[in-house]
Design a protein around this motif. Structure first.
Motif, mmCIF file in Angstrom:
data_model
loop_
_atom_site.group_PDB
_atom_site.id
_atom_site.type_symbol
_atom_site.label_atom_id
_atom_site.label_comp_id
_atom_site.label_asym_id
_atom_site.label_seq_id
_atom_site.Cartn_x
_atom_site.Cartn_y
_atom_site.Cartn_z
ATOM 1 N N ALA A 140 16.924 2.831 30.044
ATOM 2 C CA ALA A 140 17.318 3.386 28.746
ATOM 3 C C ALA A 140 16.963 4.868 28.650
ATOM 4 C CB ALA A 140 16.637 2.611 27.625
ATOM 5 N N LEU A 141 15.768 5.228 29.089
ATOM 6 C CA LEU A 141 15.339 6.630 29.018
ATOM 7 C C LEU A 141 16.150 7.504 29.973
ATOM 8 C CD1 LEU A 141 11.480 6.144 28.715
ATOM 9 C CD2 LEU A 141 13.078 6.858 26.915
ATOM 10 N N LEU A 142 16.485 6.972 31.135
ATOM 11 C CA LEU A 142 17.350 7.717 32.060
ATOM 12 C C LEU A 142 18.720 7.973 31.435
ATOM 13 C CD1 LEU A 142 16.615 6.053 35.535
ATOM 14 C CD2 LEU A 142 16.141 8.420 34.882
ATOM 15 N N PRO A 159 15.421 -3.669 21.513
ATOM 16 C CA PRO A 159 14.337 -2.703 21.351
ATOM 17 C C PRO A 159 14.538 -1.382 22.091
ATOM 18 C CG PRO A 159 13.429 -4.888 21.653
ATOM 19 C CD PRO A 159 14.912 -5.001 21.911
ATOM 20 N N VAL A 160 15.182 -1.400 23.266
ATOM 21 C CA VAL A 160 15.341 -0.125 23.975
ATOM 22 C C VAL A 160 16.440 0.732 23.351
ATOM 23 C CG1 VAL A 160 14.358 -0.904 26.161
ATOM 24 C CG2 VAL A 160 16.823 -1.142 25.780
ATOM 25 N N VAL A 161 17.411 0.093 22.688
ATOM 26 C CA VAL A 161 18.394 0.869 21.926
ATOM 27 C C VAL A 161 17.685 1.559 20.771
ATOM 28 C CG1 VAL A 161 20.436 0.745 20.451
ATOM 29 C CG2 VAL A 161 20.345 -0.584 22.575
ATOM 30 N N THR A 162 16.854 0.816 20.056
ATOM 31 C CA THR A 162 16.084 1.395 18.957
ATOM 32 C C THR A 162 15.161 2.495 19.472
ATOM 33 O OG1 THR A 162 16.154 -0.742 17.797
ATOM 34 C CG2 THR A 162 14.512 0.844 17.064
ATOM 35 N N MET A 163 14.534 2.268 20.623
ATOM 36 C CA MET A 163 13.641 3.267 21.214
ATOM 37 C C MET A 163 14.373 4.578 21.483
ATOM 38 S SD MET A 163 11.684 3.092 24.909
ATOM 39 C CE MET A 163 13.249 3.179 25.808
ATOM 40 N N VAL A 164 15.573 4.488 22.026
ATOM 41 C CA VAL A 164 16.344 5.697 22.330
ATOM 42 C C VAL A 164 16.706 6.442 21.049
ATOM 43 C CG1 VAL A 164 18.581 6.531 23.171
ATOM 44 C CG2 VAL A 164 17.201 4.977 24.576
ATOM 45 N N PHE A 165 17.084 5.718 20.016
ATOM 46 C CA PHE A 165 17.393 6.385 18.749
ATOM 47 C C PHE A 165 16.143 6.988 18.118
ATOM 48 C CE2 PHE A 165 21.335 3.862 19.008
ATOM 49 C CZ PHE A 165 22.244 4.879 18.773
ATOM 50 N N ALA A 166 14.986 6.370 18.370
ATOM 51 C CA ALA A 166 13.729 6.956 17.891
ATOM 52 C C ALA A 166 13.430 8.251 18.636
ATOM 53 C CB ALA A 166 12.587 5.954 18.073
ATOM 54 N N VAL A 167 13.659 8.255 19.948
ATOM 55 C CA VAL A 167 13.464 9.460 20.748
ATOM 56 C C VAL A 167 14.391 10.569 20.266
ATOM 57 C CG1 VAL A 167 13.760 10.455 23.060
ATOM 58 C CG2 VAL A 167 12.595 8.254 22.780
#
Length: 233
Positions: A206-208, A70-78
């Protein structure tokens, strides 16, 4: 490049996450049965996890991007490389696949399918470790996309293999995997009470990584051309 329809991408994410978690949990059970030495058991858990990541990313990457996280997907969404709708469906597929992977591992080893982990994984050190592990994973992915996209399967597999031993948390670095591992009271389990700290730490890491990679990879600056002083011609 061929773009697969959403239902096929979601199946790939569900299948990939299920096989990843089945490998994590299954190899943990096998390693724990074969050795009373915790270090040997961890090694027996580490190598299969890194290996299956290479296989899954190579095979399913061309279909769904092989996020499985999910955090990989989140980063690509960002980064606006996946829509909000698809992001939600990807995350649901990953969580469902992860839980299914845990149950598959239990079935393979003749264990009760439904379990709840009692393994305590809490504290500042664990949370810092998850920030570091997830930062390393996402930084590896983002830099690989820029410079060596063909090497992503191997680089991700090696990153996770190293982080298993280099971090206090043994590098979950994945909320879907963390949730799935709360459903197994075996070697790789995590107590449900400890999930919020892990998931929050993984999101921060992930965001960092996205912020650092975004700045670092923004592109070389255009340097002014050197001019020849008048009189030196």
């Amino acid at each position: 490049m061929t773009t697969f329809e959403l239902k096929r991408r979601l199946f790939a994410e569900t299948l990939g996450t299920a096989l990843l978690v089945a490998t994590v949990v299954g190899s943990g059970i096998m390693a724990d049965r074969l050795s009373d030495d915790a270090a040997v058991s961890l090694l027996g858990n580490t190598i299969p996890t890194g290996a299956i990541l290479v296989v899954l990313i190579t095979l399913l990457g061309p279909i769904s991007g092989a996020h499985f996280n999910p955090v990989v997907t989140m980063v690509f969404a960002v980064r606006r490389e996946i829509s909000s709708r698809d992001t939600l469906f990807y995350v649901l597929a990953q969580v469902i696949g992860g839980i299914a992977g845990t149950w598959i591992a239990h079935a393979m080893f003749d264990l009760p399918i439904l379990q709840v982990s009692q393994t305590v994984r809490a504290g500042t050190g664990q949370w810092i470790a998850e920030i570091v592990a997830t930062f390393g994973l996402l930084f590896t992915i983002l830099c690989s996309l820029r410079f060596r996209s063909d090497a992503i399967p191997w680089l991700v597999g090696l990153n996770i293999t190293a982080a298993y031993w280099a971090t206090a948390s043994t590098s979950f670095a994945n909320p879907a995997v963390a949730i799935a591992r709360s459903f197994t009271d075996t070697f790789s389990g995590i107590r449900p009470l400890d999930l919020p700290g892990f998931i929050a730490s993984e999101a921060v890491g992930a965001l960092l990584a996205a912020a650092v990679a975004g700045w670092l990879l923004a592109g070389p600056s255009s340097l002014p051309k050197t001019t020849t002083p008048k009189g030196a011609e």
